[in-house]
Design a protein around this motif. Structure first.
Motif, PDB file in Angstrom:
ATOM      1  N   MET A  27       0.831  -1.206   0.000  1.00 39.62           N
ATOM      2  CA  MET A  27       0.000   0.000   0.000  1.00 39.62           C
ATOM      3  C   MET A  27       0.867   1.258   0.000  1.00 39.62           C
ATOM      4  O   MET A  27       0.592   2.213  -0.740  1.00 39.62           O
ATOM      5  CB  MET A  27      -0.931  -0.011   1.213  1.00 39.62           C
ATOM      6  N   VAL A  28       1.904   1.253   0.809  1.00 44.71           N
ATOM      7  CA  VAL A  28       2.821   2.393   0.857  1.00 44.71           C
ATOM      8  C   VAL A  28       3.551   2.531  -0.479  1.00 44.71           C
ATOM      9  O   VAL A  28       3.633   3.624  -1.050  1.00 44.71           O
ATOM     10  CB  VAL A  28       3.826   2.257   2.024  1.00 44.71           C
ATOM     11  N   LYS A  29       4.049   1.430  -0.976  1.00 41.70           N
ATOM     12  CA  LYS A  29       4.792   1.482  -2.240  1.00 41.70           C
ATOM     13  C   LYS A  29       3.905   1.911  -3.403  1.00 41.70           C
ATOM     14  O   LYS A  29       4.368   2.590  -4.319  1.00 41.70           O
ATOM     15  CB  LYS A  29       5.458   0.136  -2.506  1.00 41.70           C
ATOM     16  N   ALA A  30       2.631   1.543  -3.380  1.00 37.38           N
ATOM     17  CA  ALA A  30       1.708   1.978  -4.436  1.00 37.38           C
ATOM     18  C   ALA A  30       1.537   3.499  -4.406  1.00 37.38           C
ATOM     19  O   ALA A  30       1.485   4.146  -5.458  1.00 37.38           O
ATOM     20  CB  ALA A  30       0.361   1.286  -4.270  1.00 37.38           C
ATOM     21  N   ALA A  31       1.485   4.073  -3.210  1.00 34.55           N
ATOM     22  CA  ALA A  31       1.344   5.526  -3.084  1.00 34.55           C
ATOM     23  C   ALA A  31       2.583   6.265  -3.580  1.00 34.55           C
ATOM     24  O   ALA A  31       2.500   7.415  -4.006  1.00 34.55           O
ATOM     25  CB  ALA A  31       1.049   5.899  -1.631  1.00 34.55           C
TER      26      ALA A  31
END
Length: 91
Positions: free
Chosen positions: A64-68
């Protein structure tokens, strides 16, 4: 605070509405190493607490963090250490 760090903060706040967010620029510790682009903003540690992480595995939280931050990870950030917590978790 540099431009990459500001951009990271804005994206993570928009995507995950964190209750806590700490971004540490570790780039100076990696000066001259592989991945150091000379910008002073290539290596980071992020500690983030968000209700969006509740009930999710560590891997899903990191995704989720990496997608952002996806395009920053491709072009500007060489290394990213993550600690992703849901409210009430310790670590």
């Amino acid at each position: 605070m540099g431009e990459v760090e500001k951009d990271m903060r804005a994206r993570l706040e928009a995507a995950l509405a964190p209750t806590r967010l700490q971004i540490v620029n570790d780039s100076a510790r990696h000066a001259g190493h592989l991945g150091d682009d000379g910008s002073g903003e290539s290596h980071f540690t992020v500690r983030i607490e968000s209700a969006a992480f509740a009930g999710k595995s560590r891997l899903v939280r990191q995704r989720m963090v990496k997608a952002a931050l996806a395009d920053l990870l491709e072009a500007r950030i060489h290394a990213l250490a993550l600690r992703c917590l849901a409210p009430g978790e310790h670590g």
